[in-house]
Design a protein around this motif. Structure first.
Motif, PDB file in Angstrom:
ATOM      1  N   SER A 119       0.843  -1.193   0.000  1.00  0.00           N
ATOM      2  CA  SER A 119       0.000   0.000   0.000  1.00  0.00           C
ATOM      3  C   SER A 119       0.880   1.245   0.000  1.00  0.00           C
ATOM      4  O   SER A 119       2.098   1.173   0.098  1.00  0.00           O
ATOM      5  N   GLU A 120       0.224   2.379  -0.082  1.00  0.00           N
ATOM      6  CA  GLU A 120       0.942   3.647  -0.077  1.00  0.00           C
ATOM      7  C   GLU A 120       1.642   3.871   1.257  1.00  0.00           C
ATOM      8  O   GLU A 120       2.561   4.677   1.359  1.00  0.00           O
ATOM      9  N   ALA A 121       1.174   3.147   2.281  1.00  0.00           N
ATOM     10  CA  ALA A 121       1.714   3.355   3.620  1.00  0.00           C
ATOM     11  C   ALA A 121       3.070   2.663   3.814  1.00  0.00           C
ATOM     12  O   ALA A 121       3.775   2.951   4.766  1.00  0.00           O
ATOM     13  N   TYR A 164       6.152   4.885  -0.019  1.00  0.00           N
ATOM     14  CA  TYR A 164       5.976   6.275   0.406  1.00  0.00           C
ATOM     15  C   TYR A 164       7.153   7.115  -0.075  1.00  0.00           C
ATOM     16  O   TYR A 164       7.003   8.199  -0.622  1.00  0.00           O
ATOM     17  N   PHE A 165       8.334   6.564   0.120  1.00  0.00           N
ATOM     18  CA  PHE A 165       9.565   7.257  -0.267  1.00  0.00           C
ATOM     19  C   PHE A 165       9.596   7.481  -1.777  1.00  0.00           C
ATOM     20  O   PHE A 165       9.866   8.590  -2.258  1.00  0.00           O
ATOM     21  N   LEU A 166       9.283   6.427  -2.536  1.00  0.00           N
ATOM     22  CA  LEU A 166       9.328   6.543  -4.002  1.00  0.00           C
ATOM     23  C   LEU A 166       8.254   7.492  -4.531  1.00  0.00           C
ATOM     24  O   LEU A 166       8.482   8.228  -5.490  1.00  0.00           O
ATOM     25  N   MET A 167       7.089   7.480  -3.865  1.00  0.00           N
ATOM     26  CA  MET A 167       5.983   8.297  -4.376  1.00  0.00           C
ATOM     27  C   MET A 167       6.071   9.739  -3.922  1.00  0.00           C
ATOM     28  O   MET A 167       5.913  10.670  -4.709  1.00  0.00           O
ATOM     29  N   HIS A 168       6.312   9.925  -2.630  1.00  0.00           N
ATOM     30  CA  HIS A 168       6.149  11.269  -2.083  1.00  0.00           C
ATOM     31  C   HIS A 168       7.454  12.011  -1.855  1.00  0.00           C
ATOM     32  O   HIS A 168       7.452  13.233  -1.785  1.00  0.00           O
ATOM     33  N   SER A 169       8.566  11.286  -1.745  1.00  0.00           N
ATOM     34  CA  SER A 169       9.832  11.993  -1.562  1.00  0.00           C
ATOM     35  C   SER A 169      10.556  12.144  -2.889  1.00  0.00           C
ATOM     36  O   SER A 169      11.055  13.214  -3.217  1.00  0.00           O
ATOM     37  N   PRO A 216       1.449   3.189  -6.040  1.00  0.00           N
ATOM     38  CA  PRO A 216       2.308   2.340  -5.209  1.00  0.00           C
ATOM     39  C   PRO A 216       2.661   1.032  -5.936  1.00  0.00           C
ATOM     40  O   PRO A 216       1.823   0.476  -6.644  1.00  0.00           O
ATOM     41  N   ILE A 217       3.892   0.575  -5.766  1.00  0.00           N
ATOM     42  CA  ILE A 217       4.293  -0.706  -6.359  1.00  0.00           C
ATOM     43  C   ILE A 217       3.725  -1.838  -5.493  1.00  0.00           C
ATOM     44  O   ILE A 217       3.899  -1.816  -4.277  1.00  0.00           O
ATOM     45  N   PRO A 218       3.036  -2.808  -6.107  1.00  0.00           N
ATOM     46  CA  PRO A 218       2.414  -3.877  -5.307  1.00  0.00           C
ATOM     47  C   PRO A 218       3.447  -4.893  -4.831  1.00  0.00           C
ATOM     48  O   PRO A 218       3.382  -6.078  -5.171  1.00  0.00           O
TER      49      PRO A 218
END
Lengths: 441, 296
Positions: free
Chosen positions: B131-133, B138-143, B150-152
């Motif tokens: 999940s996004e959590a 989180y690092f790849l998406m938001h930082s 999100p990668i499954p």
């Protein structure tokens, strides 16, 4: 270095084989559990023939009780239940042992293979037929002459999990089921007033909930505990009632429709992707209003309240389909092992665990009692028990068959194949039926 | 006059304790596991197990999941072994060249080796949460803003294997590094000095002096890592449990599942013997073809 390498090589070879062999104990010599008992040998003093002989102290029998009670429940067991039992039965001592749930089945199997099974254990209801079929359990209906009094005192659903072939190999000890826990804040935001009664309404509500920005429903996988409520409520099943065939049942139109329903829910974004694996913090998502519904058991309210004291939760029955609002029975049975050296004493302990007082004492710790005659009192103490008692009226047990672990694995895989869109529900379930049928023989 | 050979019990008594341990804890289970693999084994004491000959072995060859498990096990070994060796060699050379603080860095790189597989597997399960959590997502998406979705990770077989292999490499580097470091220190400094005078640069010196001299060590590490790679179990068992759909199963997780979940002890024993045979053959070939005298 040759020698060293070869030695290492041999070591690895040995180690691989060892992992297995070390655990499979030799079957040749069963060592019965030796019960250490202190027998006080009294000095025989010559006494006049006329005197009456001193009463002989009955030796103390120690019974081992293995269970998976959580810390709160264990406290009640060890501080209330067992001391009271020992006081009423001065010649019996109970030694209880808590085992983590995940290891419990393997630990029991290892103990049985090694001849060191406990006297009594509290088993997940799904395991009982397997242990009974192995010949590990004592038939309680022949061992206890008053078995029928207990049989008629408990709810029939949980009781049914103890039957295998012509005998009962245990008694239900506590029960639970999954009911809908719904999020009032999300429902209100989506313009809805209450939880849906039918699966059709559920889908209609899901559309509105999605539009309001939340996920409608989440579950952790496609195992029996998760999918059976949908299969049964849609009117399907995985075998015939006598468990002789799964063809025509698991691949019958109603079960196919149930899987199609789950697939559609996933595709429409009503069902969280966590069902494909890799967890979701459902309580956290629920508390943050990201999630509108979960199916959960009676342990959830106290746990949820401790983590999110400000968030209210509401309950409803499983939404009804063609088959009704049917959920899955969980809980534990108490069973007595064939290897026990103290079957009489152990049976006495089983009776005590099924007594109204013990059932109520454990209800204090959150265990839903199995005796119909204490249900009202338990609900008074824990109002949220009511919805679970209502749901239990129609709830059903997962297939009580010794091959259930294998069957469930096939079921889980079929669900994944369907939800991942690799096969149509019909094709995947036809294959599952072909694999399950031989296991029912 | 020839010495009369006299029997003396002393040496045998010295061997006895070790021998007993060997017989009870190694040889007996080894033989017993082989026996189990020839039966439809029943775990109940006193139950009669049926002799099925090689059926359990033949069953493996017809079992799709066995081939998936074998493929994953080979893939894990083929990727983690070179990755560990190259990275460990790099770290070893760098640490060896440090003017100070060698012990500190050696210890830091060795810490993953001594941490529990259970602890780090569970940690990685959280890191690679699909999940996004999940921290990595989180690092790849938001930082870093590298991905939009999100990668499954542990939800799909491919990404799950990436996560499992990452853990294997990360945890294994330290062990190879320590051994390489020890070997580096045995290389006489005058060889390096002489070649330096002849005008060889650091890269040339590494490939012409260091590596050839370390050959026995490299071969040793290779053989040990291949054995370790084929025995991958705990990380897979704890991170994916072989799921989804048995597509991340390895031989040992499949063996464990068959034996301890489905009570197919005969089949489980056969699987573990098949693995043992594979490892034995591969190691034998490695020793036969890779070991030769040091030549500079």
């Amino acid at each position: 270095m040759t020698r060293k390498t070869l030695a290492n090589l041999l070591g690895a070879l040995v180690a691989t084989a060892l992992i297995l062999a070390a655990c499979a104990a030799p079957a040749a010599a069963p060592t019965p559990a030796t019960i250490k008992e202190t027998v006080v040998v009294q000095q025989t003093v010559p006494v006049p023939v006329t005197a009456t002989p001193a009463p002989v102290e009955a030796p103390i029998a120690t019974i081992n009780f293995w269970h998976t009670y959580n810390p709160v429940e264990t406290k009640v067991l060890e501080e209330k239940v067992i001391p009271a039992f020992e006081q009423a039965h001065p010649n019996i001592k109970v030694q209880d042992q808590t085992v983590p749930y995940d290891d419990f089945r393997k630990k029991l199997l290892t103990a049985i293979a090694g001849g060191t099974a406990p006297d009594v254990a509290r088993l997940d209801i799904a395991w009982l037929p397997e242990f009974a079929d192995l010949g590990a359990l004592a038939a309680l209906d022949t061992l206890m002459n008053d078995f029928d009094t207990y049989k008629s005192a408990v709810f029939p659903g949980p009781l049914s999990t103890n039957a295998w072939k012509d005998h009962y190999y245990g008694l239900p000890l506590d029960t639970n089921t999954r009911a809908i826990v719904w999020n009032k804040d999300v429902y209100t935001k989506a313009g809805l007033i209450g939880a849906p009664k039918t699966i059709d309404d559920f889908l209609a509500d899901c559309a509105k909930i999605k539009a309001a920005g939340s996920t409608c429903f989440a579950d952790g996988g496609t195992y029996g505990w998760a999918v059976m409520p949908w299969i049964w409520s849609m009117g399907g099943d995985i075998t015939d009632p006598k468990m002789t065939t799964s063809t025509g049942y698991i691949n019958g139109p109603d079960t196919v429709a149930a899987y199609q329903l789950l697939k559609d829910m996933l595709d429409n974004g009503y069902l969280d992707k966590a069902i494909l694996g890799g967890g979701l913090d459902t309580y956290g998502a629920f508390a943050k209003d990201q999630l509108a519904n979960v199916l959960d058991g009676p342990w959830m309210p106290p746990l949820f309240a401790s983590q999110y004291p400000d968030k209210a939760i509401d309950f409803a029955l499983m939404p009804a389909g063609k088959g009704g609002p049917i959920s899955v029975v969980g809980g534990e049975d108490i069973a007595l092992f064939q290897q026990s050296q103290n079957q009489e004493a152990a049976a006495e302990f089983v009776r005590y665990m099924l007594s109204p007082e013990t059932q109520l004492a454990l209800a204090e710790a959150g265990q839903v009692p199995v005796r119909a005659d204490v249900a009202d009192q338990a609900v008074k103490a824990h109002p949220y028990f009511q919805i679970f008692f209502d749901q239990l009226k129609t709830a059903r047990a997962r297939l009580p068959h010794p091959n259930w672990p294998k069957i469930e694995s096939i079921l889980t895989d079929a669900g994944q194949v369907i939800l991942r869109g690799e096969k149509t529900p019909q094709a995947a379930l036809d294959e599952a039926a072909a694999k399950i049928d031989p296991l029912l023989k | 006059m020839p010495h009369a050979r006299r029997f003396s019990a002393t040496p045998y008594l010295f061997i006895l304790p070790g021998m007993l341990f060997f017989l009870v804890f190694l040889l007996y289970p080894l033989v017993e596991a082989f026996r189990i693999s020839l039966y439809d084994w029943k775990i109940m004491p006193g139950a009669v197990s049926t002799f099925v000959g090689l059926d359990n072995y033949l069953r493996a060859f017809k079992d799709d999941v066995f081939w998936i498990a074998l493929r994953n096990t080979v893939l894990y070994t083929v990727v983690t072994v070179p990755a560990q060796m190259v990275l460990a060699m790099l770290v070893a050379v760098l640490v060896d060249a440090l003017p100070s603080g060698k012990v500190l860095y050696r210890t830091l790189y060795y810490i993953p080796v001594i941490t529990s597989w259970v602890v780090v597997s569970l940690l990685f399960r959280y890191l690679f949460d699909p999940s996004e959590a999940g921290l990595i997502n989180y690092f790849l998406m938001h930082s870093l803003h590298l991905i939009a979705q999100p990668i499954p990770w542990l939800r799909e077989p491919g990404p799950a294997m990436v996560a499992i292999i990452t853990l294997g490499v990360w945890k294994g580097i330290g062990w190879s590094m320590i051994i390489f470091l020890a070997a580096l220190q045995t290389i006489p400094a005058d060889l390096h000095e002489a070649s330096q005078i002849d005008g060889a640069g650091p890269v040339q010196r590494f490939f012409s002096i260091t590596l050839p001299l370390m050959r026995p060590t490299v071969v040793f590490v290779l053989i040990m890592l291949v054995i370790g790679g084929f025995n991958v179990f705990l990380s897979v068992y704890l991170m994916t449990g072989g799921n989804p759909l048995h597509r991340t199963e390895t031989i040992l997780t499949y063996m464990y599942n068959q034996a301890f979940n489905f009570l197919e002890f005969g089949y489980g024993a056969a699987l573990s013997y098949l693995l043992a045979i594979i490892i034995f053959v591969i190691s034998f070939v490695q020793i036969k073809f890779l070991r030769r005298p040091i030549e500079v």
